[in-house]
Each structure stands twice: as structure tokens, then as C-alpha cells.
Design a protein around this motif. Structure first.
Motif, PDB file in Angstrom:
ATOM      1  N   GLU A  65      42.142  49.414  28.638  1.00 58.66           N
ATOM      2  CA  GLU A  65      43.187  48.383  28.702  1.00 58.66           C
ATOM      3  C   GLU A  65      43.027  47.519  29.945  1.00 58.66           C
ATOM      4  OE1 GLU A  65      43.641  51.551  28.105  1.00 58.66           O
ATOM      5  OE2 GLU A  65      44.326  51.541  26.005  1.00 58.66           O
ATOM      6  N   GLN A  66      42.623  48.142  31.059  1.00 59.00           N
ATOM      7  CA  GLN A  66      42.422  47.376  32.294  1.00 59.00           C
ATOM      8  C   GLN A  66      41.226  46.437  32.164  1.00 59.00           C
ATOM      9  OE1 GLN A  66      44.314  47.311  35.393  1.00 59.00           O
ATOM     10  NE2 GLN A  66      43.046  45.466  35.324  1.00 59.00           N
ATOM     11  N   ILE A  67      40.178  46.889  31.477  1.00 57.93           N
ATOM     12  CA  ILE A  67      39.016  46.025  31.264  1.00 57.93           C
ATOM     13  C   ILE A  67      39.413  44.817  30.425  1.00 57.93           C
ATOM     14  CG2 ILE A  67      36.761  45.865  30.137  1.00 57.93           C
ATOM     15  CD1 ILE A  67      36.613  47.317  32.754  1.00 57.93           C
ATOM     16  N   VAL A  68      40.195  45.035  29.366  1.00 59.37           N
ATOM     17  CA  VAL A  68      40.655  43.913  28.533  1.00 59.37           C
ATOM     18  C   VAL A  68      41.488  42.954  29.368  1.00 59.37           C
ATOM     19  CG1 VAL A  68      42.129  43.272  26.584  1.00 59.37           C
ATOM     20  CG2 VAL A  68      40.539  45.196  26.367  1.00 59.37           C
ATOM     21  N   ASP A  69      42.346  43.492  30.227  1.00 62.76           N
ATOM     22  CA  ASP A  69      43.172  42.647  31.101  1.00 62.76           C
ATOM     23  C   ASP A  69      42.291  41.823  32.035  1.00 62.76           C
ATOM     24  OD1 ASP A  69      45.745  41.792  31.910  1.00 62.76           O
ATOM     25  OD2 ASP A  69      45.598  43.040  33.704  1.00 62.76           O
ATOM     26  N   ASP A  70      41.217  42.428  32.545  1.00 59.18           N
ATOM     27  CA  ASP A  70      40.284  41.692  33.407  1.00 59.18           C
ATOM     28  C   ASP A  70      39.584  40.578  32.634  1.00 59.18           C
ATOM     29  OD1 ASP A  70      40.925  43.339  35.519  1.00 59.18           O
ATOM     30  OD2 ASP A  70      39.183  44.649  35.274  1.00 59.18           O
ATOM     31  N   LEU A  71      39.160  40.873  31.405  1.00 61.78           N
ATOM     32  CA  LEU A  71      38.478  39.868  30.598  1.00 61.78           C
ATOM     33  C   LEU A  71      39.402  38.696  30.275  1.00 61.78           C
ATOM     34  CD1 LEU A  71      36.562  42.252  28.149  1.00 61.78           C
ATOM     35  CD2 LEU A  71      35.579  40.909  30.024  1.00 61.78           C
ATOM     36  N   GLU A  72      40.677  38.993  30.049  1.00 57.27           N
ATOM     37  CA  GLU A  72      41.627  37.908  29.786  1.00 57.27           C
ATOM     38  C   GLU A  72      41.819  37.027  31.013  1.00 57.27           C
ATOM     39  OE1 GLU A  72      45.002  40.106  28.484  1.00 57.27           O
ATOM     40  OE2 GLU A  72      44.387  40.104  26.354  1.00 57.27           O
ATOM     41  N   LEU A  73      41.683  37.633  32.199  1.00 60.53           N
ATOM     42  CA  LEU A  73      41.785  36.850  33.431  1.00 60.53           C
ATOM     43  C   LEU A  73      40.592  35.902  33.580  1.00 60.53           C
ATOM     44  CD1 LEU A  73      43.242  36.248  36.110  1.00 60.53           C
ATOM     45  CD2 LEU A  73      42.018  38.186  37.116  1.00 60.53           C
ATOM     46  N   LEU A  74      39.441  36.304  33.041  1.00 60.41           N
ATOM     47  CA  LEU A  74      38.246  35.459  33.161  1.00 60.41           C
ATOM     48  C   LEU A  74      38.431  34.119  32.455  1.00 60.41           C
ATOM     49  CD1 LEU A  74      35.339  38.043  32.652  1.00 60.41           C
ATOM     50  CD2 LEU A  74      36.181  37.053  34.786  1.00 60.41           C
ATOM     51  N   PHE A  75      39.312  34.069  31.446  1.00 59.73           N
ATOM     52  CA  PHE A  75      39.515  32.820  30.723  1.00 59.73           C
ATOM     53  C   PHE A  75      40.091  31.721  31.612  1.00 59.73           C
ATOM     54  CE2 PHE A  75      39.672  35.435  26.701  1.00 59.73           C
ATOM     55  CZ  PHE A  75      38.531  34.866  26.150  1.00 59.73           C
ATOM     56  N   VAL A  76      40.739  32.104  32.717  1.00 57.95           N
ATOM     57  CA  VAL A  76      41.286  31.093  33.634  1.00 57.95           C
ATOM     58  C   VAL A  76      40.538  31.123  34.965  1.00 57.95           C
ATOM     59  CG1 VAL A  76      43.566  31.028  32.588  1.00 57.95           C
ATOM     60  CG2 VAL A  76      43.079  32.742  34.349  1.00 57.95           C
ATOM     61  N   THR A  77      39.281  31.588  34.913  1.00 52.69           N
ATOM     62  CA  THR A  77      38.454  31.692  36.113  1.00 52.69           C
ATOM     63  C   THR A  77      37.212  30.835  35.936  1.00 52.69           C
ATOM     64  OG1 THR A  77      39.206  33.973  36.420  1.00 52.69           O
ATOM     65  CG2 THR A  77      37.253  33.296  37.643  1.00 52.69           C
ATOM     66  N   GLY A  78      36.840  30.120  36.991  1.00 53.76           N
ATOM     67  CA  GLY A  78      35.622  29.301  36.897  1.00 53.76           C
ATOM     68  C   GLY A  78      35.545  28.289  38.011  1.00 53.76           C
ATOM     69  N   ARG A  79      34.852  27.172  37.731  1.00 56.52           N
ATOM     70  CA  ARG A  79      34.650  26.123  38.733  1.00 56.52           C
ATOM     71  C   ARG A  79      35.920  25.294  38.914  1.00 56.52           C
ATOM     72  NH1 ARG A  79      29.919  25.844  35.572  1.00 56.52           N
ATOM     73  NH2 ARG A  79      30.912  24.219  34.314  1.00 56.52           N
ATOM     74  N   PRO A  80      36.081  24.673  40.083  1.00 59.40           N
ATOM     75  CA  PRO A  80      37.221  23.754  40.261  1.00 59.40           C
ATOM     76  C   PRO A  80      37.195  22.654  39.197  1.00 59.40           C
ATOM     77  CG  PRO A  80      36.146  24.204  42.356  1.00 59.40           C
ATOM     78  CD  PRO A  80      35.256  24.799  41.298  1.00 59.40           C
ATOM     79  N   GLY A  81      38.341  22.227  38.783  1.00 58.02           N
ATOM     80  CA  GLY A  81      38.480  21.244  37.718  1.00 58.02           C
ATOM     81  C   GLY A  81      39.280  21.808  36.572  1.00 58.02           C
ATOM     82  N   HIS A  82      39.032  23.116  36.247  1.00 57.91           N
ATOM     83  CA  HIS A  82      39.798  23.862  35.258  1.00 57.91           C
ATOM     84  C   HIS A  82      39.761  23.222  33.867  1.00 57.91           C
ATOM     85  CE1 HIS A  82      41.158  26.143  38.660  1.00 57.91           C
ATOM     86  NE2 HIS A  82      41.641  25.050  39.226  1.00 57.91           N
ATOM     87  N   LEU A  83      38.705  22.479  33.564  1.00 60.03           N
ATOM     88  CA  LEU A  83      38.494  21.992  32.206  1.00 60.03           C
ATOM     89  C   LEU A  83      37.834  23.095  31.393  1.00 60.03           C
ATOM     90  CD1 LEU A  83      37.233  18.387  33.033  1.00 60.03           C
ATOM     91  CD2 LEU A  83      39.533  19.076  32.311  1.00 60.03           C
ATOM     92  N   PRO A  84      37.875  22.986  30.064  1.00 62.36           N
ATOM     93  CA  PRO A  84      37.316  24.072  29.246  1.00 62.36           C
ATOM     94  C   PRO A  84      35.885  24.428  29.605  1.00 62.36           C
ATOM     95  CG  PRO A  84      38.618  22.618  27.887  1.00 62.36           C
ATOM     96  CD  PRO A  84      38.557  21.976  29.241  1.00 62.36           C
ATOM     97  N   ASP A  85      35.051  23.424  29.905  1.00 55.87           N
ATOM     98  CA  ASP A  85      33.653  23.712  30.223  1.00 55.87           C
ATOM     99  C   ASP A  85      33.475  24.310  31.614  1.00 55.87           C
ATOM    100  OD1 ASP A  85      32.869  22.829  27.776  1.00 55.87           O
ATOM    101  OD2 ASP A  85      32.330  20.798  28.459  1.00 55.87           O
ATOM    102  N   ASP A  86      34.543  24.328  32.419  1.00 55.02           N
ATOM    103  CA  ASP A  86      34.454  24.870  33.771  1.00 55.02           C
ATOM    104  C   ASP A  86      34.817  26.355  33.836  1.00 55.02           C
ATOM    105  OD1 ASP A  86      33.798  22.385  34.896  1.00 55.02           O
ATOM    106  OD2 ASP A  86      35.920  21.796  34.937  1.00 55.02           O
ATOM    107  N   LEU A  87      35.376  26.884  32.766  1.00 56.35           N
ATOM    108  CA  LEU A  87      35.916  28.241  32.799  1.00 56.35           C
ATOM    109  C   LEU A  87      34.963  29.233  32.133  1.00 56.35           C
ATOM    110  CD1 LEU A  87      39.615  27.430  31.838  1.00 56.35           C
ATOM    111  CD2 LEU A  87      38.611  27.663  34.126  1.00 56.35           C
TER     112      LEU A  87
END
Length: 321
Positions: A39-61
Motif C-alpha cells: 500500500e505504501q508503494i502504491v501511495d509513493d507511485l501516486e505521488l510520482l504523478f505530481v512529481t517532475g520538472r518545473p512547469g508542471h505540464l503533463p509532459d513535465d511529470l
């Protein structure tokens, strides 16, 4: 207990490179690898969807997929490289290795290999690996032959006969001990059962003059008696010192070598320490005051302090001449 943010960040920084190199790893395998629940791994993976380069556009995450129980990540180039040790982390680990090496049962070649890797990691993390560099480490050490004897006694459960110097009494004592462990403080200490005194004691390794295995510990001996002990001749004194805050470390050194030493903190203001040493050798106490008098606010008995001051003045006069 709630998980610390720093622990979760460390796991995320390891999770993405791990999946980049092993696409299709199952949730169960990831949970076992990072020692958390699925369950913690799934929670971490869900956090990755809002993680990435500055700009926060779909291609940045970062993108993650685990619908069939196998995990895949994409668009994670910036964090796909395994985390490297920082210079501080590599140096700290190298220092810890040097602290532990004298008391470990690991093969010397294993310790040497780990030492070499940590040294190269610290130098590389500090800059260009080709530029060279060094680590300036000076941890407490144990003389190799003595270290081998102590390690063998700890490993085999055998007893040792120690010649041990007690600076507070200016005495060389002989004790039979069964070692329990080596412990690192300001210096190395040997925790052991002392058959000579009939109790648990800690011995500063740097004050062990010799250590010899004995077949079996004898019955409790009379403490500090017999021809095996070399006593300093001369007067004894109940030495009382009040140390300034900058010299408070000396109290710990004295307490480690004298079980009957008494300490009173903040005795003459914040950070000060009063030290009571009953039965201290007069000559030793005079040398102590001469060496560390700058850090002493008060010393008793007064005649001892006067002798130490006179000795210091004579030394200064000779230097001046």
C-alpha cells in the motif's frame, strides 16, 4: 509513528532509478526491496504523478503504471540516476568505519576494500575525481597487537590479565578481567568484568600497558594488592577542582579513569564542573594542575595549587631564559 518526510524522499529517490533499470518489477518485490507495505508503494507511485520538472505540464511529470501488478515508470530521466553519496555522507561513513574497524570481526581485506570505496566516493563527490584529493581523518585507534589480543578475548570469551595505569592515583595496577565489548567514546574503552575488584568496570584502552590471556578467571582477588602492583610513593590528597566551561571535557576524562571520581555540573555557573578525586597522588595532581591550570577556576587543597603555580612559574622562567 508517522513516517518522516526525509525517509519518504530517500525512498522515492531510490525507487525511480530502481524501476528505470528493472521495469516490470512487481509491487510485492518493491515492497520487500524497500521494506514497506505494498500500500505504501502504491501511495509513493501516486505521488510520482505530481512529481517532475518545473512547469508542471503533463509532459513535465513522471508517469507510472501498475495496473497489472507490475510497475513501469517513464519520463523520469532527471531522477533516473542512482543517488550518490554527498561528500559529507561519504566522509561520515569512512570515519564510522575507522571507528569500528578495531573492534570488528570482519576480515582485514574486507575493511580495506570498503575503506577504499568510501575514500574514492568522498573524493569524487567533492569534485573532479581526476583532480585528486584526500580525507583528513584522525579517529581514535587501538595499537594493532593489543587490538588483536582484545578481539580474540572478546570472540573466544577468555579472560585477560591487564597491566592498567590509573592516572588519578599515578599507579600501575594488575587486574584479571573478562571482556564484554569494545566501546567508542572520546577514546576506546573496554567494558569488562573485573575479577580483581569484583565488579563491572570500563578501561580506557590507551591506558592498558599490556594484556595477556589467562586460562580461566580465578576467584575474586583482593583489589589492587600484592607484588603485581607498582604504587607511586608519596603523599595523597583529596583533590577538588572547579573547571571552567571550556575545560569541562577534562572531567569526563578523569571520571573514565577513576571509578570513585565525583562530578557536580554547573557548580560555579553554567557549564562549569566540580571534580572530586579522593586519594589522588600528590605528584600526579601537581602535574595535572600545571598542565591544565588555565581551565581551572579553583583547586583544593590550597598548598597543592600553590605548588603547581610555582612549578608553572619556574617553567615559564626557564623558557624565558
Amino acid at each position: 509513528m508517522p513516517e518522516r518526510a526525509s525517509d519518504r524522499l530517500s525512498r522515492l529517490l531510490g525507487l525511480v532509478p530502481f524501476l528505470t533499470r528493472r521495469p516490470g518489477t512487481t509491487l510485492e518485490e518493491l515492497a520487500a526491496r524497500f521494506q514497506v507495505s505494498e500500500e505504501q508503494i502504491v501511495d509513493d507511485l501516486e505521488l510520482l504523478f505530481v512529481t517532475g520538472r518545473p512547469g508542471h505540464l503533463p509532459d513535465d511529470l513522471i508517469e507510472a503504471e501498475w495496473s497489472d501488478g507490475r510497475v513501469y515508470v517513464d519520463n523520469a530521466d532527471e531522477v533516473s540516476v542512482p543517488v550518490r553519496l554527498s561528500p559529507h555522507e561519504a566522509t561520515s561513513l569512512r570515519l564510522a568505519l575507522e571507528h569500528l574497524a578495531p573492534g570488528t570481526a570482519a576480515a582485514p581485506e574486507t575493511v580495506a576494500a570498503v575503506r577504499d570505496k568510501l575514500t574514492r566516493a568522498a573524493v569524487s563527490a567533492a569534485g573532479d575525481p581526476g583532480a585528486g584529493g584526500f580525507l583528513d581523518l584522525a579517529p581514535p585507534t587501538i595499537e594493532p597487537r593489543l587490538g588483536a589480543v582484545l578481539s580474540a578475548a572478546l570472540r573466544d570469551g577468555t579472560a585477560l590479565r591487564l597491566q592498567y595505569y590509573v592516572p588519578s592515583r599515578d599507579e600501575l595496577t594488575v587486574r584479571t578481567v573478562t571482556p564484554h565489548r569494545l566501546r567508542l567514546g572520546r577514546t576506546w574503552y573496554l567494558d569488562a568484568h573485573c575479577h580483581s575488584s569484583g565488579g563491572e568496570r570500563s578501561f580506557a584502552v590507551e591506558r592498558i600497558r599490556s594484556a595477556d590471556p589467562v586460562p580461566a578467571p580465578p576467584d575474586a582477588e583482593a583489589p589492587d594488592q600484592g607484588p603485581q602492583q607498582v604504587r607511586s610513593e608519596g603523599r595523597k590528597a583529596h583533590l577538588r577542582l572547579v573547571l571552567r566551561p571550556e575545560a569541562a571535557w577534562l572531567a569526563d576524562e578523569l571520571a573514565a579513569s577513576a571509578p570513585d571520581c565525583g562530578l557536580t555540573h554547573d557548580a560555579a555557573g553554567p557549564g562549569t564542573v566540580a571534580v572530586d578525586l579522593p586519594g589522588a597522588g600528590w605528584d600526579w595532581a601537581r602535574r595535572l594542575l600545571t598542565a591544565y591550570g588555565r581551565g581551572v577556576m579553583r583547586a583544593e587543597p590550597p598548598e597543592l595549587a600553590a605548588e603547581a603555580a610555582a612549578a608553572a612559574e619556574e617553567a615559564l622562567r626557564l623558557y624565558g631564559g
